[in-house]
Design an enzyme around this catalytic site. Sequence first.
Site, mmCIF file in Angstrom:
data_model
loop_
_atom_site.group_PDB
_atom_site.id
_atom_site.type_symbol
_atom_site.label_atom_id
_atom_site.label_comp_id
_atom_site.label_asym_id
_atom_site.label_seq_id
_atom_site.Cartn_x
_atom_site.Cartn_y
_atom_site.Cartn_z
ATOM 1 N N ASP A 9 0.852 -1.188 0.000
ATOM 2 C CA ASP A 9 0.000 0.000 0.000
ATOM 3 C C ASP A 9 0.886 1.235 0.000
ATOM 4 O O ASP A 9 2.091 1.158 0.259
ATOM 5 C CB ASP A 9 -0.911 0.005 1.235
ATOM 6 C CG ASP A 9 -1.861 1.211 1.250
ATOM 7 O OD1 ASP A 9 -2.641 1.355 0.296
ATOM 8 O OD2 ASP A 9 -1.802 2.013 2.195
ATOM 9 N N SER A 10 0.265 2.382 -0.258
ATOM 10 C CA SER A 10 0.992 3.650 -0.209
ATOM 11 C C SER A 10 1.387 4.009 1.214
ATOM 12 O O SER A 10 2.202 4.904 1.422
ATOM 13 C CB SER A 10 0.128 4.770 -0.798
ATOM 14 O OG SER A 10 -1.047 4.953 -0.029
ATOM 15 N N TYR A 41 -0.595 8.534 -2.622
ATOM 16 C CA TYR A 41 -0.466 8.321 -4.062
ATOM 17 C C TYR A 41 -1.527 9.070 -4.854
ATOM 18 O O TYR A 41 -1.363 9.313 -6.042
ATOM 19 C CB TYR A 41 -0.591 6.825 -4.386
ATOM 20 C CG TYR A 41 0.623 5.978 -4.124
ATOM 21 C CD1 TYR A 41 1.759 6.494 -3.493
ATOM 22 C CD2 TYR A 41 0.646 4.642 -4.513
ATOM 23 C CE1 TYR A 41 2.867 5.696 -3.261
ATOM 24 C CE2 TYR A 41 1.745 3.831 -4.285
ATOM 25 C CZ TYR A 41 2.859 4.356 -3.657
ATOM 26 O OH TYR A 41 3.950 3.556 -3.436
ATOM 27 N N GLY A 42 -2.634 9.420 -4.204
ATOM 28 C CA GLY A 42 -3.777 9.996 -4.909
ATOM 29 C C GLY A 42 -3.478 11.174 -5.807
ATOM 30 O O GLY A 42 -3.943 11.230 -6.948
ATOM 31 N N CYS A 72 -4.198 -0.990 -2.339
ATOM 32 C CA CYS A 72 -4.246 0.459 -2.541
ATOM 33 C C CYS A 72 -5.116 0.684 -3.764
ATOM 34 O O CYS A 72 -4.824 0.148 -4.847
ATOM 35 C CB CYS A 72 -2.833 1.001 -2.773
ATOM 36 S SG CYS A 72 -2.749 2.728 -3.303
ATOM 37 N N ASN A 73 -6.188 1.436 -3.607
ATOM 38 C CA ASN A 73 -7.101 1.641 -4.727
ATOM 39 C C ASN A 73 -6.446 2.398 -5.877
ATOM 40 O O ASN A 73 -6.663 2.087 -7.050
ATOM 41 C CB ASN A 73 -8.342 2.402 -4.247
ATOM 42 C CG ASN A 73 -9.279 1.531 -3.434
ATOM 43 O OD1 ASN A 73 -10.211 0.936 -3.953
ATOM 44 N ND2 ASN A 73 -9.028 1.447 -2.141
ATOM 45 N N THR A 74 -5.630 3.407 -5.548
ATOM 46 C CA THR A 74 -4.955 4.182 -6.594
ATOM 47 C C THR A 74 -4.029 3.292 -7.399
ATOM 48 O O THR A 74 -4.045 3.308 -8.641
ATOM 49 C CB THR A 74 -4.170 5.350 -5.976
ATOM 50 O OG1 THR A 74 -5.065 6.177 -5.226
ATOM 51 C CG2 THR A 74 -3.509 6.195 -7.055
ATOM 52 N N GLU A 151 -2.479 8.889 7.824
ATOM 53 C CA GLU A 151 -1.030 8.717 7.857
ATOM 54 C C GLU A 151 -0.384 9.481 9.018
ATOM 55 O O GLU A 151 0.668 9.091 9.523
ATOM 56 C CB GLU A 151 -0.400 9.160 6.529
ATOM 57 C CG GLU A 151 -0.670 8.219 5.371
ATOM 58 C CD GLU A 151 0.027 6.872 5.514
ATOM 59 O OE1 GLU A 151 1.123 6.810 6.113
ATOM 60 O OE2 GLU A 151 -0.534 5.861 5.032
ATOM 61 N N CYS A 183 -10.740 3.850 -0.849
ATOM 62 C CA CYS A 183 -9.345 4.006 -0.446
ATOM 63 C C CYS A 183 -9.207 3.183 0.820
ATOM 64 O O CYS A 183 -10.035 3.308 1.736
ATOM 65 C CB CYS A 183 -9.006 5.476 -0.185
ATOM 66 S SG CYS A 183 -7.355 5.722 0.533
ATOM 67 N N THR A 184 -8.181 2.346 0.898
ATOM 68 C CA THR A 184 -8.081 1.460 2.049
ATOM 69 C C THR A 184 -7.721 2.204 3.339
ATOM 70 O O THR A 184 -7.795 1.631 4.429
ATOM 71 C CB THR A 184 -7.059 0.330 1.793
ATOM 72 O OG1 THR A 184 -5.828 0.885 1.315
ATOM 73 C CG2 THR A 184 -7.613 -0.664 0.783
ATOM 74 N N HIS A 185 -7.365 3.477 3.229
ATOM 75 C CA HIS A 185 -7.174 4.288 4.439
ATOM 76 C C HIS A 185 -8.508 4.653 5.099
ATOM 77 O O HIS A 185 -8.563 4.900 6.309
ATOM 78 C CB HIS A 185 -6.452 5.601 4.106
ATOM 79 C CG HIS A 185 -4.984 5.466 3.839
ATOM 80 N ND1 HIS A 185 -4.492 4.964 2.659
ATOM 81 C CD2 HIS A 185 -3.903 5.790 4.592
ATOM 82 C CE1 HIS A 185 -3.166 4.979 2.690
ATOM 83 N NE2 HIS A 185 -2.781 5.480 3.859
#
Length: 271
Positions: A9-10, A41-42, A72-74, A151, A183-185
Amino acid sequence: MQRAIAILDSGVGGLTVAKEVMRQLPQEEIIYFGDNARAPYGPRAADEVMEFTEQIVGYLLQFQPKMIVIACNTATAIALQRIRSQVDIPVVGVIHPGARAAIKKTKNGCVGVIGTENTIRSGAYQQALQSISPTIQVVSLACPKLVPLVENRMFRSEEARQVVAESLRPLANSPIDCLILGCTHYPFLAPALSEVVGPRVSLISSADETAREISAILYHRGQLAQSGKLPVHRFFCSGNPGVFQAIAQEWLGEQIRVSPVMWQMTRLSAE
């Protein structure tokens, strides 16, 4: 020899997927890489996201994993197909599992999607949803301010609630009955998100469905872990390991060790 599932993931967002994999597949070993030095990353250019994803995959391949999960979706939207063409093990993304989960849940056929700028711009969720159910209505919204909250370990703060309310304001009068956290966040912000959208809107995280897909693929390949021993998970990050470790331990509910990978000292290849 038992081989691990590699998850990337980012940053810390993919821990939402890792936690669900640990719950559904408790014998599986996980190797996790969070690129928190270069998150989010978005807003990045697509070629940067592609390059970063390829670098991390190259690094993870040295551990000979049996599967790679782009949590990570992006990165899924931009790099999934290329990564699949470059490796000889299964590569799973998080967009199609999230879309399937939403289609199962929606009652009125109107689904909301929130995500990073790149994910929303790609149209990947709309394509995934409408490839399964062509008549479904999709309402998409980029929410670039949410990932930094996670983050920076601010996801339970009053500021987070205010930023979530401001970010979701365009959805206030929308007829959606479920909202994909694209978004996995974003599951870290689920309490604030639920408060804003209200009880009539169900939140959809791709983590549960992604773990189910991982389980199904490994079962069909005869690769489910059978050791009977508790696995030893490994965590790597490219940025501040202290912050990453604090967030990971809070989210996973267990003590972990995080190994920093210094980007300036390695090309992150499997050479």
